[in-house]
Scaffold this motif. Structure first.
Motif, PDB file in Angstrom:
ATOM      1  N   LEU A  19     -46.990  48.542 106.503  1.00 61.17           N
ATOM      2  CA  LEU A  19     -46.425  48.588 105.817  1.00 61.17           C
ATOM      3  C   LEU A  19     -45.065  50.115 106.412  1.00 61.17           C
ATOM      4  N   ASP A  20     -44.093  49.975 107.076  1.00 60.92           N
ATOM      5  CA  ASP A  20     -43.157  50.275 108.211  1.00 60.92           C
ATOM      6  C   ASP A  20     -42.827  51.750 107.075  1.00 60.92           C
ATOM      7  N   LEU A  21     -43.078  52.998 107.753  1.00 64.74           N
ATOM      8  CA  LEU A  21     -41.784  53.947 106.597  1.00 64.74           C
ATOM      9  C   LEU A  21     -40.221  54.217 107.581  1.00 64.74           C
ATOM     10  N   ASP A  22     -40.589  53.634 108.715  1.00 60.19           N
ATOM     11  CA  ASP A  22     -39.567  53.932 109.469  1.00 60.19           C
ATOM     12  C   ASP A  22     -38.380  53.260 109.275  1.00 60.19           C
ATOM     13  N   GLU A  23     -38.732  51.558 108.576  1.00 61.96           N
ATOM     14  CA  GLU A  23     -38.137  50.479 107.991  1.00 61.96           C
ATOM     15  C   GLU A  23     -37.494  51.010 106.879  1.00 61.96           C
ATOM     16  N   LEU A  24     -38.597  51.316 106.470  1.00 65.83           N
ATOM     17  CA  LEU A  24     -37.755  51.567 104.454  1.00 65.83           C
ATOM     18  C   LEU A  24     -37.623  52.499 104.473  1.00 65.83           C
ATOM     19  N   LEU A  25     -37.107  53.246 105.104  1.00 64.64           N
ATOM     20  CA  LEU A  25     -36.505  54.760 105.931  1.00 64.64           C
ATOM     21  C   LEU A  25     -34.918  53.895 106.302  1.00 64.64           C
ATOM     22  N   ASP A  26     -34.641  53.279 106.766  1.00 60.08           N
ATOM     23  CA  ASP A  26     -33.483  52.630 107.622  1.00 60.08           C
ATOM     24  C   ASP A  26     -32.674  51.892 106.037  1.00 60.08           C
ATOM     25  N   VAL A  27     -33.381  51.334 105.684  1.00 60.98           N
ATOM     26  CA  VAL A  27     -32.145  50.681 104.456  1.00 60.98           C
ATOM     27  C   VAL A  27     -31.582  51.655 104.002  1.00 60.98           C
ATOM     28  N   ASP A  28     -30.413  51.020 103.484  1.00 64.08           N
ATOM     29  CA  ASP A  28     -29.253  51.700 103.022  1.00 64.08           C
ATOM     30  C   ASP A  28     -29.709  51.941 101.322  1.00 64.08           C
ATOM     31  N   GLY A  29     -29.108  52.398 100.325  1.00 68.40           N
ATOM     32  CA  GLY A  29     -29.669  52.668  98.892  1.00 68.40           C
ATOM     33  C   GLY A  29     -30.806  51.804  98.493  1.00 68.40           C
ATOM     34  N   GLU A  30     -31.435  52.545  97.256  1.00 69.50           N
ATOM     35  CA  GLU A  30     -32.086  52.842  96.761  1.00 69.50           C
ATOM     36  C   GLU A  30     -32.531  51.677  96.215  1.00 69.50           C
ATOM     37  N   LEU A  31     -31.643  49.796  95.553  1.00 72.03           N
ATOM     38  CA  LEU A  31     -32.200  49.220  95.719  1.00 72.03           C
ATOM     39  C   LEU A  31     -32.132  48.952  96.655  1.00 72.03           C
ATOM     40  N   LYS A  32     -31.674  48.187  97.664  1.00 72.50           N
ATOM     41  CA  LYS A  32     -32.557  47.763  98.542  1.00 72.50           C
ATOM     42  C   LYS A  32     -33.869  47.700  99.022  1.00 72.50           C
ATOM     43  N   LYS A  33     -34.390  50.040  99.122  1.00 69.02           N
ATOM     44  CA  LYS A  33     -35.173  50.076  99.466  1.00 69.02           C
ATOM     45  C   LYS A  33     -36.727  49.283  98.517  1.00 69.02           C
ATOM     46  N   ARG A  34     -35.945  49.877  97.219  1.00 77.10           N
ATOM     47  CA  ARG A  34     -37.092  48.498  95.861  1.00 77.10           C
ATOM     48  C   ARG A  34     -36.987  47.151  96.791  1.00 77.10           C
ATOM     49  N   LYS A  35     -35.888  46.130  96.301  1.00 81.41           N
ATOM     50  CA  LYS A  35     -36.374  44.905  97.150  1.00 81.41           C
ATOM     51  C   LYS A  35     -37.435  44.816  98.152  1.00 81.41           C
ATOM     52  N   TYR A  36     -36.599  46.006  99.140  1.00 77.86           N
ATOM     53  CA  TYR A  36     -37.691  45.468 100.913  1.00 77.86           C
ATOM     54  C   TYR A  36     -39.289  45.635  99.902  1.00 77.86           C
ATOM     55  N   LEU A  37     -39.326  46.502  99.351  1.00 78.82           N
ATOM     56  CA  LEU A  37     -40.954  47.085  99.353  1.00 78.82           C
ATOM     57  C   LEU A  37     -41.385  46.228  98.645  1.00 78.82           C
ATOM     58  N   TRP A  38     -40.793  45.408  97.735  1.00 75.43           N
ATOM     59  CA  TRP A  38     -41.371  44.384  96.704  1.00 75.43           C
ATOM     60  C   TRP A  38     -41.576  43.030  97.110  1.00 75.43           C
ATOM     61  N   ASP A  39     -40.188  42.596  98.331  1.00 76.25           N
ATOM     62  CA  ASP A  39     -40.991  41.767  98.967  1.00 76.25           C
ATOM     63  C   ASP A  39     -41.977  41.919 100.331  1.00 76.25           C
TER      64      ASP A  39
END
Length: 137
Positions: free
Chosen positions: A91-111
């Motif tokens: 799981l790339d932490l940089d990619e997670l930090l680059d995602v804007d908004g908490e909902l989009k981050k949650r979706k990224y992590l769930w995916d």
């Protein structure tokens, strides 16, 4: 390969620099010597160590702590099978930090964690803690 320049007069080395023009030996007495591969002394390995300020080091330590925690949690979410054939989940932490908004981050992590065989509660707990820790970075 080492290359050296030596000057000789009567078979003995002389001092002085041949390119200065004064006090040096004539150029006809210069010899170029190539050292054999076996004769080359082992050279000391040199390492470049970066020095960071106290604030920069605290940021590096903070990020490293989050990454190590994330690694440990992913190992518990994706345990190694009995056969010994194990693929690490990344799981790339940089990619997670680059995602804007908490909902989009949650979706990224769930995916990213869709193939996890653990309970949804454990996955949700991991996502919540990761998002909380990521806000400190």
């Amino acid at each position: 390969m080492e290359v050296g320049v030596a000057s000789y007069t009567s078979g003995r080395p002389m001092g002085g620099s041949p390119d200065r023009g004064r006090g040096g030996p004539p150029r006809s007495n210069l010899h170029v010597e190539f050292a054999q591969i076996g004769e080359v002394k082992e050279r000391k390995e040199k390492y470049l160590t970066a020095k960071y300020g106290a604030h920069q080091m605290s940021l590096i330590r903070k990020r490293l702590n989050v990454e190590m925690w994330m690694f440990d949690q992913l190992q518990s979410l994706y345990p190694a099978p009995q056969e010994g054939k194990y693929e690490e989940k990344e799981l790339d932490l940089d990619e997670l930090l680059d995602v804007d908004g908490e909902l989009k981050k949650r979706k990224y992590l769930w995916d990213s964690l869709a193939d996890c065989k653990q309970s949804k509660d454990k996955v949700e707990k991991f996502i919540n803690e990761l998002l909380e820790r990521a806000t400190t970075l």
